[in-house]
Structures are given as structure tokens and as C-alpha cells.
Write a protein that holds these residues in place. Structure first.
Motif, PDB file in Angstrom:
ATOM      1  N   CYS A 179       0.913  -1.003  -0.040  1.00  0.00           N
ATOM      2  CA  CYS A 179       0.042   0.031   0.110  1.00  0.00           C
ATOM      3  C   CYS A 179       0.850   1.159   0.141  1.00  0.00           C
ATOM      4  N   ILE A 180       0.532   2.154  -0.840  1.00  0.00           N
ATOM      5  CA  ILE A 180      -0.455   2.382  -1.626  1.00  0.00           C
ATOM      6  C   ILE A 180       0.060   1.810  -3.052  1.00  0.00           C
ATOM      7  N   PRO A 182      -0.097   1.772  -7.100  1.00  0.00           N
ATOM      8  CA  PRO A 182      -0.533   2.645  -8.036  1.00  0.00           C
ATOM      9  C   PRO A 182      -1.149   1.924  -9.028  1.00  0.00           C
ATOM     10  N   SER A 194      -5.595   0.117  -0.581  1.00  0.00           N
ATOM     11  CA  SER A 194      -4.953   1.252  -1.357  1.00  0.00           C
ATOM     12  C   SER A 194      -6.118   2.198  -2.006  1.00  0.00           C
ATOM     13  N   SER A 195      -6.975   1.698  -2.345  1.00  0.00           N
ATOM     14  CA  SER A 195      -8.155   2.682  -3.311  1.00  0.00           C
ATOM     15  C   SER A 195      -8.676   3.808  -2.215  1.00  0.00           C
ATOM     16  N   ARG A 198      -5.267   6.268  -2.496  1.00  0.00           N
ATOM     17  CA  ARG A 198      -5.096   6.384  -3.878  1.00  0.00           C
ATOM     18  C   ARG A 198      -6.026   7.420  -4.634  1.00  0.00           C
ATOM     19  N   ASN A 202      -5.886  11.303  -5.490  1.00  0.00           N
ATOM     20  CA  ASN A 202      -5.956  11.855  -7.113  1.00  0.00           C
ATOM     21  C   ASN A 202      -7.398  12.636  -7.662  1.00  0.00           C
ATOM     22  N   TYR A 315       4.212   7.147  -1.545  1.00  0.00           N
ATOM     23  CA  TYR A 315       3.395   7.186  -2.666  1.00  0.00           C
ATOM     24  C   TYR A 315       3.459   8.479  -3.542  1.00  0.00           C
ATOM     25  N   GLU A 319       4.981   8.417  -7.191  1.00  0.00           N
ATOM     26  CA  GLU A 319       3.951   8.305  -8.032  1.00  0.00           C
ATOM     27  C   GLU A 319       3.293   9.798  -8.338  1.00  0.00           C
TER      28      GLU A 319
END
Length: 332
Positions: A179-180, A182, A194-195, A198, A202, A315, A319
């Protein structure tokens, strides 16, 4: 050193290949050849300075394994697997990919005279099932309660036995939930971990299917790559007969995750999380282990994050170029 990555198109395999391509090294040793294998041709590490081979092939195909063994890579990283929910839904496919492919690889190495590579085997926390203590020690018995966990436990036992007999030099890595992650959610029951971070980072909505008091064990993709790199050159004599270890990580509840998100990205990010209880997912993840004593892996030099805020910041750095939907607050 020649490194072969089986499952190279997956998230961890891709990141590992990219790191090797960037640094030209693995675990401090120079890498001059890289072989990447997956069911779909891996399109990664194209800037690698050494010899690079990318193959679209299935590990359960005997020809795939024979071709790989003929190259005699010094390190084989075995990441190929189908994930927990898919392995539970499709019993035949789960055993074919997660067990039969692994055994076929080990058997090919058994018959390769004069060749004993370091083999990094990707295992899972799913090898442990209830009842277990609040904090699971390194020597806790393998008691899987899913087909995926059973397949990984069998792989660990094979790794021990084939290493004991000198057919390969195995290092088993029980990854925390990574986690997290991509990209997009996968079919793993743990995908929401993660969702819920993440997507809000975003600027998108995310669904939380379990209660906020559910606790689990985590590490970042960066840490996962580090585990493999360290395992590639570890003195395996230190492992003795037990070749697999639970990797270090962060024990955190969903509430801890959300609060770390709030600290890093603010209330607007947290507001994007929508609660929709899913009994099927909840029943799976609530039975998973929550915390581990990883003294053995720690003593051997494996390292991971120590807080969930750090995982989120990894993250953002890796990312999102250090940026989220809101300006990050200064580190205290």
C-alpha cells in the motif's frame, strides 16, 4: 549478475525491473543481464544498459521453464501468482498458477546439474489463519484458511525442502499488504486498502467496504522492492531450515489510514471516501492477521516504513512527484 523476474509485468516486478535498470545493481551487486517473464510481454526497463530479454510466457508451460533454466540466471525472482479473491473463485486456476507452476520451476532446477541459483519466492500473510495471537511471532505455524494461502504455504514448504536438498538457494518473503499500489484496483480482497487512499489523493471517490476498526499489516511498494533486493544477496546460511520470513511493516487500522490521509492531504481528501459495507470482503479481511513480530527479518537487515504517514508520503514521492490534491503540510 543475471537476474530473472517471473511476473515482471505486475506492480512489484515492474518496479523492481525499473530500479535495476536505473541503478544497474541489485542488493549492491552489479547486474549485466535482465530477463523479464510474464503472461503478457513485460514492457519495462527498456533503458537497462545490459542485456535485456522480455518474454510473454506462462510459467506452467514446460518450454518456458526450460528456456529460462538454460540461461542460468544467478537470481530468479518468482512473483508470478493470481491473487486471493481470484484463487478462491477459480480453484483450478489458482492451483495451476500458484502451485503447479512453482513446483514445475523447482523441479526444473532439481534436474539442472551444477546450477543452484538464489531464488526469491513471493509468499503472503495469507499463510496464517485464525486462531492466532494478536501479534504473530516468526515461528507461528502455517494455518491458511483460503485456497490462496494454502497454495502459498505449500510453496514455502517446497522452498524449504528443495533448498535443504541443495537444488536451489531459497529466500521466502511474506509480503505485507502493499500500500499504496499505483494504478487501478485488482481482484484482491485487500485492494480497497490502497483505493481509499489512492483515489482521494487523485481527487476521486473511493469505496470503503469494511469498518474502520479493521487492523492489518502494511508496507509500501518501495519497501517491497527493497525486500527483494536485500534477499538477493543475503547470506542464506543465516536462515537455517526455515527459509521464509514475514517482512517488517506497519500495523494500522483503517481509521489510522484515514487519519494519516487527513494529516497529509486534508479533510477534502477524506470526504471522498464513501462507506459501503460489503459482507463478503469484510468476512475475508477481518479474519486476516493484524500485527507481527518480525525480529528475525529485522536482524537480517530487512527494512520498511514505521508509520502510515510515511507510506502515504512514499506514494506521493514515487507516483505523484510529491504532490497531492492539497498542498502537503510541513513534516512535524
Amino acid at each position: 549478475m543475471h537476474v530473472a523476474i517471473i511476473g515482471a509485468a505486475g506492480m512489484i516486478g515492474r518496479k523492481l525491473a525499473e530500479r535495476i535498470a536505473d541503478t544497474g545493481k541489485m542488493g549492491g551487486a552489479s547486474v549485466d543481464a535482465l530477463t523479464l517473464i510474464d503472461v503478457h510481454a513485460p514492457n519495462v526497463a527498456e533503458h537497462f544498459a545490459g542485456t535485456r530479454t522480455a518474454l510473454a510466457a506462462d510459467l506452467s508451460n514446460a518450454g518456458t521453464i526450460a528456456g529460462l533454466i538454460a540461461q542460468k540466471p544467478d537470481v530468479i525472482v518468482h512473483l508470478a501468482a493470481i491473487v486471493s479473491s481470484e484463487a478462491e473463485a477459480d480453484l483450478e486456476k489458482g492451483y495451476r498458477v500458484n502451485l503447479d507452476g512453482t513446483r514445475a520451476l523447482f523441479e526444473a532446477l532439481r534436474h539442472a546439474e551444477g546450477y543452484t541459483p538464489r531464488l526469491i519466492y513471493a509468499s503472503s500473510l495469507a499463510v496464517f489463519g485464525a486462531p492466532f495471537p494478536t501479534r504473530i511471532p516468526d515461528d507461528f505455524q502455517l494455518t491458511p484458511q483460503s485456497s490462496y494461502g494454502t497454495q502459498k504455504a505449500m510453496g514455502e514448504l517446497l522452498l524449504d525442502d528443495y533448498s535443504r536438498r541443495g537444488f536451489l538457494d531459497g529466500v521466502g518473503i511474506r509480503f505485507p499488504t502493499i500500500c499504496i499500489r499505483p494504478g487501478k484496483p485488482n481482484k484482491a480482497a485487500s485492494s480497497f486498502y490502497s483505493s481509499i487512499l489512492r483515489e482521494p489523493l487523485n481527487g476521486q471517490q473511493a469505496v470503503l467496504p469494511v469498518s474502520e476498526d479493521v487492523r492489518h499489516w502494511f508496507a509500501s511498494p518501495r519497501a517491497a522492492v527493497g525486500f527483494i533486493e536485500h534477499g538477493a544477496t543475503l547470506n542464506s546460511a543465516l536462515l537455517g531450515a526455515r527459509r521464509s520470513m514475514t517482512m517488517p511493516g506497519v500495523s494500522a487500522t483503517v481509521a489510522d489510514q484515514i487519519e494519516a490521509l487527513r494529516v497529509v492531504a486534508g479533510d477534502k481528501a477524506v470526504a471522498l471516501i464513501r462507506r459501503e459495507h460489503d459482507p463478503a470482503i469484510a468476512s475475508i479481511v477481518e479474519s486476516w492477521p493484524r500485527d507481527f513480530d518480525t525480529a528475525r527479518a529485522n536482524q537480517m537487515g530487512f527494512r520498511a516504513e514505521t508509520s502510515f504517514r510515511e507510506i502515504i508520503e512514499v506514494y506521493l514521492e514515487d507516483e505523484m512527484d510529491g504532490q497531492g490534491p492539497n498542498a502537503m503540510r510541513p513534516v512535524a
